[in-house]
Scaffold this motif. Structure first.
Motif, short mmCIF file in Angstrom:
data_model
loop_
_atom_site.label_atom_id
_atom_site.label_comp_id
_atom_site.label_asym_id
_atom_site.label_seq_id
_atom_site.Cartn_x
_atom_site.Cartn_y
_atom_site.Cartn_z
N ILE A 199 1.11 -1.26 0.08
CA ILE A 199 -0.12 0.17 0.01
C ILE A 199 0.74 1.22 0.04
N ILE A 200 0.92 1.90 -1.11
CA ILE A 200 2.02 2.96 -1.16
C ILE A 200 1.20 4.34 -1.12
N GLU A 201 1.99 4.97 0.05
CA GLU A 201 1.33 6.35 0.48
C GLU A 201 2.31 7.28 -0.32
N LEU A 202 1.74 8.29 -0.64
CA LEU A 202 2.63 9.44 -1.65
C LEU A 202 2.95 10.47 -0.44
N ALA A 203 4.06 10.41 0.02
CA ALA A 203 4.45 11.20 1.00
C ALA A 203 4.81 12.54 1.01
N PRO A 257 -0.32 16.32 -0.21
CA PRO A 257 -1.10 16.37 1.21
C PRO A 257 -2.00 15.36 1.26
N GLY A 258 -2.19 14.87 2.65
CA GLY A 258 -3.01 13.82 3.18
C GLY A 258 -2.48 12.26 2.83
N ARG A 259 -1.49 12.25 2.06
CA ARG A 259 -0.61 11.10 2.01
C ARG A 259 -1.55 9.91 1.32
N GLU A 283 7.74 -2.16 -10.62
CA GLU A 283 7.22 -2.80 -11.93
C GLU A 283 5.79 -2.34 -12.27
N GLU A 284 4.92 -2.22 -11.31
CA GLU A 284 3.48 -1.66 -11.72
C GLU A 284 3.41 -0.31 -11.47
N THR A 285 4.18 0.56 -10.91
CA THR A 285 3.68 2.06 -10.57
C THR A 285 4.88 2.80 -10.95
N ALA A 286 6.10 2.37 -11.31
CA ALA A 286 7.28 3.06 -11.50
C ALA A 286 7.80 3.93 -10.40
N LEU A 287 7.43 3.33 -9.43
CA LEU A 287 7.78 4.13 -7.73
C LEU A 287 8.78 3.22 -7.08
N ARG A 288 9.96 3.95 -6.62
CA ARG A 288 10.78 3.48 -5.74
C ARG A 288 10.28 3.63 -4.22
N VAL A 289 9.72 2.53 -3.57
CA VAL A 289 9.06 2.52 -2.28
C VAL A 289 10.29 2.18 -1.31
N THR A 290 9.84 2.63 -0.17
CA THR A 290 10.49 2.37 1.18
C THR A 290 9.36 1.80 1.98
N LEU A 291 9.48 0.72 2.48
CA LEU A 291 8.47 -0.11 3.16
C LEU A 291 8.72 0.31 4.65
N ARG A 292 7.49 0.75 5.36
CA ARG A 292 7.45 1.13 6.64
C ARG A 292 6.91 0.18 7.74
N ALA A 293 6.00 -0.72 7.06
CA ALA A 293 5.55 -1.59 8.11
C ALA A 293 4.82 -2.70 7.38
N VAL A 326 1.12 -8.09 3.24
CA VAL A 326 0.79 -6.57 2.66
C VAL A 326 1.74 -5.64 3.48
N TYR A 327 2.48 -4.72 2.90
CA TYR A 327 3.25 -3.98 3.64
C TYR A 327 2.69 -2.50 3.48
N VAL A 328 2.86 -1.70 4.32
CA VAL A 328 2.60 -0.36 3.87
C VAL A 328 3.89 0.45 3.89
N ALA A 329 3.85 1.27 2.64
CA ALA A 329 5.29 1.83 1.86
C ALA A 329 4.80 3.12 1.81
N GLU A 330 6.15 4.05 1.45
CA GLU A 330 5.92 5.42 1.24
C GLU A 330 6.88 5.67 -0.06
N ALA A 331 6.61 6.65 -0.82
CA ALA A 331 7.10 7.04 -2.24
C ALA A 331 6.95 8.58 -2.60
N THR A 332 7.76 8.98 -3.19
CA THR A 332 7.41 10.46 -3.78
C THR A 332 7.76 10.28 -5.33
N GLY A 333 7.05 11.19 -5.93
CA GLY A 333 7.17 11.10 -7.51
C GLY A 333 5.77 11.19 -7.93
N GLU A 334 5.80 10.75 -9.38
CA GLU A 334 4.64 10.59 -10.10
C GLU A 334 4.45 9.27 -10.53
N PRO A 335 3.75 8.65 -10.08
CA PRO A 335 3.47 7.07 -10.56
C PRO A 335 2.69 7.14 -11.77
N ARG A 336 3.18 5.92 -12.44
CA ARG A 336 2.74 5.47 -13.77
C ARG A 336 2.65 4.22 -14.05
#
Length: 150
Positions: free
Chosen positions: A14-18, A21-23, A60-70, A90-100
């Protein structure tokens, strides 16, 4: 030696966009059956750790480099995937940038946690309810003894 028959193993993030606003979170619309919006993820490769699979599948699915948080939880209901018995971490992750949308994703969208889509694949409605509880309280969902939902 006969190889044992066991459930397939998957990892989701589950990728939160850090940087927004509002993640908000990223969901993909599946290219292949079963249809619906889904948490990015997929099958673990032989020799791969669960954490590596979650990070790889997110990229592979979103073009985002994620960091796993939990680790949110393990979901093992034999009926959770209509293609066959699949267990997922299922992990909670965060990323920044524009997903594709890439790879198995027909489409991709960013959703506020207050406005999630109705048509979700697999057991992802349950998983996202657990995630919302985690997001509000910091606690993972309690085990559902005997129900097979987790």
């Amino acid at each position: 030696m006969t190889k044992p028959v066991t459930p397939l193993l998957a990892a989701d993030a589950i990728i939160e966009l850090a940087d927004r606003p509002g993640r908000p979170i990223v969901l993909i619309e599946r290219r292949y059956p079963p249809p619906g919006w889904a948490i990015p993820g997929g099958f673990v490769d032989i020799g791969e750790r669960l954490e590596q699979a979650a990070v790889r599948e997110a990229l592979e699915e979103t073009a985002l480099r994620v960091t796993l948080r939990a680790l949110l939880g393990l979901y093992s209901d034999p009926q959770r995937d209509p293609r066959g018995h699949t267990v997922t971490a299922v992990y909670v992750a965060e990323a920044t940038g524009e997903p594709r949308a890439q790879d198995d994703a027909r489409n991709l969208a960013v959703f506020s946690v207050d406005a999630l889509p109705e048509l979700l694949a697999f057991d992802h409605a349950l998983v996202l309810r657990d995630y919302l509880r985690f997001r509000e309280t910091g606690e993972v969902a309690p085990l559902r003894g005997g129900s097979g939902n987790r």
